[in-house]
Every structure is written in structure tokens, then in C-alpha cells.
Write a protein that holds these residues in place. Structure first.
Motif, PDB file in Angstrom:
ATOM      1  N   ALA A   1     -16.541   9.240 104.410  1.00 39.55           N
ATOM      2  CA  ALA A   1     -16.022  10.162 103.407  1.00 39.55           C
ATOM      3  C   ALA A   1     -15.574   9.395 102.173  1.00 39.55           C
ATOM      4  N   TYR A   2     -15.680  10.072 101.016  1.00 35.02           N
ATOM      5  CA  TYR A   2     -15.267   9.508  99.736  1.00 35.02           C
ATOM      6  C   TYR A   2     -14.375  10.512  99.014  1.00 35.02           C
ATOM      7  N   ARG A   3     -13.514   9.996  98.142  1.00 36.32           N
ATOM      8  CA  ARG A   3     -12.671  10.858  97.311  1.00 36.32           C
ATOM      9  C   ARG A   3     -12.193  10.054  96.104  1.00 36.32           C
ATOM     10  N   ASN A   4     -11.571  10.742  95.154  1.00 39.11           N
ATOM     11  CA  ASN A   4     -10.988  10.076  93.980  1.00 39.11           C
ATOM     12  C   ASN A   4     -11.965   9.067  93.360  1.00 39.11           C
ATOM     13  N   ILE A   5     -13.133   9.554  92.982  1.00 35.96           N
ATOM     14  CA  ILE A   5     -14.165   8.700  92.400  1.00 35.96           C
ATOM     15  C   ILE A   5     -14.064   8.797  90.881  1.00 35.96           C
ATOM     16  N   TYR A   6     -13.657   7.714  90.247  1.00 35.84           N
ATOM     17  CA  TYR A   6     -13.447   7.693  88.800  1.00 35.84           C
ATOM     18  C   TYR A   6     -14.209   6.523  88.181  1.00 35.84           C
ATOM     19  N   ILE A   7     -14.694   6.755  86.969  1.00 35.12           N
ATOM     20  CA  ILE A   7     -15.460   5.710  86.291  1.00 35.12           C
ATOM     21  C   ILE A   7     -15.109   5.680  84.814  1.00 35.12           C
ATOM     22  N   LYS A   8     -15.133   4.488  84.247  1.00 37.87           N
ATOM     23  CA  LYS A   8     -14.962   4.305  82.808  1.00 37.87           C
ATOM     24  C   LYS A   8     -16.080   3.400  82.321  1.00 37.87           C
ATOM     25  N   GLU A   9     -16.869   3.911  81.399  1.00 36.49           N
ATOM     26  CA  GLU A   9     -17.940   3.094  80.855  1.00 36.49           C
ATOM     27  C   GLU A   9     -17.359   2.047  79.908  1.00 36.49           C
ATOM     28  N   LEU A  10     -17.881   0.844  80.006  1.00 40.80           N
ATOM     29  CA  LEU A  10     -17.415  -0.266  79.190  1.00 40.80           C
ATOM     30  C   LEU A  10     -18.419  -0.549  78.086  1.00 40.80           C
ATOM     31  N   PRO A  11     -17.952  -0.970  76.927  1.00 43.09           N
ATOM     32  CA  PRO A  11     -18.901  -1.275  75.844  1.00 43.09           C
ATOM     33  C   PRO A  11     -19.799  -2.444  76.242  1.00 43.09           C
ATOM     34  N   GLY A  12     -21.084  -2.229  76.160  1.00 43.04           N
ATOM     35  CA  GLY A  12     -22.025  -3.282  76.530  1.00 43.04           C
ATOM     36  C   GLY A  12     -22.180  -4.302  75.414  1.00 43.04           C
ATOM     37  N   ALA A  13     -22.479  -5.523  75.798  1.00 40.42           N
ATOM     38  CA  ALA A  13     -22.685  -6.576  74.807  1.00 40.42           C
ATOM     39  C   ALA A  13     -23.992  -6.339  74.056  1.00 40.42           C
ATOM     40  N   LYS A  14     -24.027  -6.783  72.819  1.00 40.88           N
ATOM     41  CA  LYS A  14     -25.251  -6.707  72.043  1.00 40.88           C
ATOM     42  C   LYS A  14     -26.271  -7.670  72.627  1.00 40.88           C
ATOM     43  N   ILE A  15     -27.456  -7.172  72.919  1.00 44.84           N
ATOM     44  CA  ILE A  15     -28.497  -7.991  73.536  1.00 44.84           C
ATOM     45  C   ILE A  15     -29.299  -8.702  72.451  1.00 44.84           C
ATOM     46  N   PHE A  16     -29.446  -9.999  72.611  1.00 36.99           N
ATOM     47  CA  PHE A  16     -30.215 -10.788  71.642  1.00 36.99           C
ATOM     48  C   PHE A  16     -31.701 -10.488  71.778  1.00 36.99           C
ATOM     49  N   GLN A  17     -32.364 -10.348  70.645  1.00 40.00           N
ATOM     50  CA  GLN A  17     -33.802 -10.129  70.631  1.00 40.00           C
ATOM     51  C   GLN A  17     -34.456 -11.130  69.696  1.00 40.00           C
ATOM     52  N   LEU A  18     -35.610 -11.616  70.084  1.00 43.40           N
ATOM     53  CA  LEU A  18     -36.345 -12.539  69.239  1.00 43.40           C
ATOM     54  C   LEU A  18     -36.759 -11.855  67.944  1.00 43.40           C
ATOM     55  N   SER A  19     -36.781 -12.633  66.881  1.00 41.16           N
ATOM     56  CA  SER A  19     -37.289 -12.108  65.621  1.00 41.16           C
ATOM     57  C   SER A  19     -38.806 -11.938  65.731  1.00 41.16           C
ATOM     58  N   ALA A  20     -39.355 -11.143  64.842  1.00 43.93           N
ATOM     59  CA  ALA A  20     -40.810 -10.934  64.836  1.00 43.93           C
ATOM     60  C   ALA A  20     -41.540 -12.258  64.653  1.00 43.93           C
ATOM     61  N   GLN A  21     -40.971 -13.131  63.817  1.00 47.24           N
ATOM     62  CA  GLN A  21     -41.611 -14.420  63.577  1.00 47.24           C
ATOM     63  C   GLN A  21     -41.580 -15.292  64.829  1.00 47.24           C
ATOM     64  N   GLU A  22     -40.433 -15.302  65.527  1.00 49.78           N
ATOM     65  CA  GLU A  22     -40.345 -16.120  66.740  1.00 49.78           C
ATOM     66  C   GLU A  22     -41.286 -15.600  67.820  1.00 49.78           C
ATOM     67  N   LYS A  23     -41.432 -14.300  67.912  1.00 50.22           N
ATOM     68  CA  LYS A  23     -42.388 -13.746  68.879  1.00 50.22           C
ATOM     69  C   LYS A  23     -43.798 -14.214  68.551  1.00 50.22           C
ATOM     70  N   THR A  24     -44.140 -14.171  67.273  1.00 50.15           N
ATOM     71  CA  THR A  24     -45.471 -14.611  66.845  1.00 50.15           C
ATOM     72  C   THR A  24     -45.682 -16.091  67.134  1.00 50.15           C
ATOM     73  N   GLU A  25     -44.611 -16.870  66.977  1.00 46.48           N
ATOM     74  CA  GLU A  25     -44.708 -18.321  67.185  1.00 46.48           C
ATOM     75  C   GLU A  25     -44.737 -18.711  68.652  1.00 46.48           C
ATOM     76  N   GLY A  26     -44.433 -17.767  69.553  1.00 49.16           N
ATOM     77  CA  GLY A  26     -44.509 -18.066  70.981  1.00 49.16           C
ATOM     78  C   GLY A  26     -43.193 -18.395  71.646  1.00 49.16           C
ATOM     79  N   PHE A  27     -42.064 -18.077  71.005  1.00 45.11           N
ATOM     80  CA  PHE A  27     -40.769 -18.288  71.645  1.00 45.11           C
ATOM     81  C   PHE A  27     -40.565 -17.264  72.762  1.00 45.11           C
ATOM     82  N   LYS A  28     -39.761 -17.627  73.744  1.00 36.89           N
ATOM     83  CA  LYS A  28     -39.330 -16.705  74.780  1.00 36.89           C
ATOM     84  C   LYS A  28     -37.842 -16.894  75.010  1.00 36.89           C
ATOM     85  N   THR A  29     -37.205 -15.843  75.460  1.00 39.63           N
ATOM     86  CA  THR A  29     -35.754 -15.867  75.628  1.00 39.63           C
ATOM     87  C   THR A  29     -35.365 -16.475  76.969  1.00 39.63           C
TER      88      THR A  29
END
Length: 452
Positions: free
Chosen positions: A233-261
Motif C-alpha cells: 500500500a502507498y499513501r501521501n505521495i507528493y512531488i515537486k519538480e526541480l528546475p533542470g540544468a541547461k543541457i549543453f549542445q554542440l554548435s552547428a560548426q562543431e557538429k560539422t567539424e566532427g566534435f562529439k559531446t
């Protein structure tokens, strides 16, 4: 690099203690009431009256992703009907009726903090077994401690299906069979912390992807209450969403150049080694040794690299000492068995007696780098490292501080007169080499180069 003789141990111990509190925070041990949770921004996942906000489980994330919209809708209809037969609300509690499948949230979640009360109902069979799936993945374990044949004596709250990272709880904190227990579960990035009845039982451990161990944990998925054939059995189920970190993304140029994260702030899946003292925090890769005597150890890429361009940001604390291992093995002293490029607050007073080949960016013990281009501690530095054959270049905040050729050192030995067999290696792991100091890294990416 070991600089123990060059600085005050008291200074280092005080600094590490201060930074550890800053990075990790002090855990709250007191039990929270529903009223208190609501004031803190938590919302109820279970209203105590009906199954609103919940649905039946359809397969697993991998299989669901392969379904068409029509197939998923039909499967969901059947799963919901099964759920209504298997899960019942009794006296404000959610009861599993010992048959059927898991019940899942209608909403998917990323980072969150969750409270839930649970109770294994004693039916005399001593088969109590349940759990809570995080982001659709098993699981924070719940079971009857008397089931010693299956290892339940270790207690509830561990990440049962982990194979590489810790799966067992730190201590037994379960109440007697048939009594209510409370989980406080915190999930940030790929890490899980669990308190059971106010006791820390899982401490910031990576949750592995049970469904596809070649991939990191899902960035977003549903939460599941596991049904394993025994009454719970379960009861008193509460949740609070936390702000997620900004995810780093390769620039278009780095993708073209062959970089990977290698690290984008969401997981440490591509790394191995000391994943306890190195962890994800607010999109950063943080090293925070847990004891003043601890060095923090080393963290390496799972993959090996020969010739490459590596780019990353780093932030030093006063007197900080770390290192970038290149072409390093997973064992032995990476500064000698591989090569170490210094990461160091070399302007700190405690390092006034450094050798020239110990400055930031230097090939440790071998070739010195230029000084004077680090930003003040607490600010982010940008560094690029280019390794091609015997040539190694380090660019710090736009200035080339090292442009070296290790051919001569390979033939005649390193400047410090010590054995450096790693100078002869042409392939190995990239790593961060801890020396007892809190340091942050972010936006780590690499491009492999062909030829020497």
C-alpha cells in the motif's frame, strides 16, 4: 600531481569542508507532514480518493517508443482496465490487490523531489516485494527484510537493478513489517538520493538504464509504483519538480567539424572511475572530495583516444589542484603512466615554490606552460587541448600557453628526472585527476584527429 608538501594541510582541509557543504547542502532529516510539503511547493500525485492522474503500465520505454499512436492507444486502454482491477483506493490509501501490473503517473518527470509512504502488508507468505521506478526505470527497492534468501536483509531504498554503480542501501532503516515507511527521493540529472524514515540510504548514486545499458537513464519518463505479486500500500505521495540544468549542445560548426559531446550536464554515462566524488550538479561536472584526506581520485572516459581536440570549461576554487590526463591507462599514476596537463590555481600563495613544469597547462614534470592567463578563481575558464602525435598544444582563454613537442623527452627523459613511461603512449583515456580540491567542469567535447 601531488603537491602535499607545498601547502598547508589545515588550509586544504578547511577549504574542502567548506566547499563540500556548498556543493551538497545539509540533508533535512525531519519528517515532513502533507501540510508542510504543500507549503514547500509539493503537489499530491495521489488524491486519496480515486486513480486520477494515474494510468496502467504499457510495456517498457523501449517497446513503447516503437509503437504507433494507434497501437499505443489500444494498449493503454487495456492497461487502464487492468489497473482499475488491480489497484484500489481504501481509506485514503492506494492498495495493490496482489494481481496485475504496475501503476504509472500520467505525467512524465525530469528532475524532482518526491515523498511517499509505503507499507508491505503482512500476508504471512514472507514474499513482500515492491519498488518505485524513476523515469520509467527500476528501481528504488522495497521488500520484506526477512527474505534473506534473496538478499533483502540489506534493507529497502537501494537501486536494486544497478550493475556498475552502488545498488545496496547504506544501512537498514526499514520499520517492522506491516508498519508505514517514508521515502524521500531526490532525482537530479542521472543521480538518485534516497532517505528512508529520515535516514540516508542512497547517496547521490547514478541510476543505470535497465532497459538499454548502452544508453544513459532517460531524461524524462513516468514514475511507476511497482506491483510484484504481493500486497503493498502507498499513501501521501507528493512531488515537486526541480528546475533542470541547461543541457549543453554542440554548435552547428562543431557538429560539422566532427566534435562529439563527452559531458553535456545531463549524465556521466561516458565516464568511469570515481563517480562518487565526481558528480553532476546544475549542469556541471563537479569534484567534491568527501573527506579532507580524500584526493577525489580519477575520472576517465570509457573510450580511449589517440589524437584529438578537446574543449571544456573549468572553474577553480582558491588553491585548487586537479589535472587533465591524456593517453592515460585506467590504473597507475596517470601523471607518469600517461601524461598529465596541470589544472591548478598556480598563483595561490601555497604554490609559491612550484617548479616551472608544474604551472597550469604544463605537461607535468616535462614541459612548462606560460603563466598569467588564468581568470580569477570562481570565474569560468575556457581551454582547448590539441594532441597530435608528439605535439601537444594548450590554449587557455584564447591564448596559447603550451606548444610542445615531446619527441626529445621521449628520447632523453623528462625534465624532472623521473620515469615517465606515459610519454611513449600513443593512445589512452582522457581523465580528470583529483588532488583533494573542489573543481567544476562543463561543456566537455572532443574531436578525434586522423593521423599523426
Amino acid at each position: 600531481m601531488n603537491l602535499t608538501k607545498n601547502f598547508s594541510s589545515l588550509f586544504q582541509a578547511a577549504l574542502i569542508l567548506l566547499m563540500f557543504v556548498t556543493f551538497t547542502g545539509a540533508p533535512a532529516q525531519a519528517q515532513s507532514t502533507p501540510a508542510q510539503l504543500k507549503k514547500e511547493g509539493f503537489v499530491a500525485l495521489f488524491n486519496g480518493k480515486d486513480l486520477k492522474g494515474w494510468k496502467g503500465l504499457v510495456a517498457d520505454p523501449v517497446k513503447r517508443a516503437k509503437m504507433t499512436a494507434t497501437e499505443l492507444a489500444e494498449a493503454q486502454k487495456k492497461a487502464d482496465a487492468e489497473m482499475r482491477d488491480s489497484w484500489k483506493v481504501k481509506n485514503g490509501e492506494l492498495h495493490f490487490m496482489s494481481h496485475g501490473n504496475n501503476i504509472v503517473t500520467a505525467k512524465k518527470y525530469r528532475d524532482f523531489e518526491m515523498y511517499v509512504d509505503w507499507k508491505i502488508i503482512d500476508d504471512g507468505k514472507q514474499e513482500g516485494d515492491a519498488g518505485i521506478y524513476l523515469r520509467g526505470t527500476p528501481q528504488v527497492q522495497i521488500w520484506d527484510n526477512a527474505r534473506v534468501k534473496v538478499g533483502a536483509q540489506v534493507g529497502s531504498g537501494g537501486l536494486y537493478n544497478n550493475k556498475v554503480h552502488e545498488s545496496k542501501p547504506l544501512k537498514v532503516a526499514d520499520k517492522k513489517l506491516g508498519e508505514w515507511n517514508t521515502f524521500r527521493i531526490i532525482m537530479k540529472a542521472d543521480r538518485v538520493t534516497v532517505y528512508l524514515n529520515g535516514e540516508l540510504v542512497t547517496d547521490n548514486v547514478i541510476l543505470e538504464n535497465y532497459w538499454d545499458r548502452n544508453q544513459p537513464i532517460y531524461a524524462q519518463e513516468q514514475i511507476e509504483l511497482q506491483a510484484h505479486g504481493s500486497p503493498v500500500a502507498y499513501r501521501n505521495i507528493y512531488i515537486k519538480e526541480l528546475p533542470g540544468a541547461k543541457i549543453f549542445q554542440l554548435s552547428a560548426q562543431e557538429k560539422t567539424e566532427g566534435f562529439k559531446t563527452l559531458f553535456d550536464g545531463s549524465s556521466m554515462f561516458q565516464w568511469t572511475g570515481n563517480t562518487a566524488d565526481y558528480f553532476t550538479e546544475n549542469g556541471n561536472l563537479v569534484i567534491s572530495p568527501k573527506t579532507a584526506k580524500g584526493s577525489g581520485g580519477n575520472l576517465f572516459t570509457k573510450e580511449e583516444f589517440s589524437d584529438f581536440v578537446l574543449r571544456f570549461d573549468f572553474q577553480l576554487t582558491p588553491g585548487a589542484n586537479n589535472g587533465l590526463g591524456i593517453r592515460a591507462p585506467l590504473t597507475g599514476d596517470a601523471a607518469y603512466q600517461g601524461m598529465e596537463l596541470q589544472i591548478l590555481d598556480n598563483d595561490a600563495p601555497v604554490y609559491k615554490d612550484l617548479k616551472i613544469y608544474q604551472y597550469h597547462g604544463s605537461i607535468y614534470g616535462t614541459i612548462p606552460a606560460k603563466r598569467g592567463f588564468l581568470k580569477p578563481t570562481g570565474q569560468w575558464n575556457y581551454q582547448e587541448v590539441i594532441v597530435q602525435g608528439p605535439k601537444i598544444k594548450v590554449i587557455l582563454n584564447g591564448t596559447t600557453i603550451l606548444d610542445a613537442d615531446i619527441t626529445e623527452a621521449r628520447k632523453n627523459g623528462a625534465a624532472d628526472g623521473k620515469e615517465h613511461p606515459g610519454l611513449l603512449r600513443d593512445k589512452g583515456h582522457i581523465g580528470f585527476l583529483g588532488h583533494g580540491s573542489p573543481v567544476k567542469f562543463r561543456n566537455i567535447r572532443v574531436k578525434e584527429l586522423g593521423g599523426k
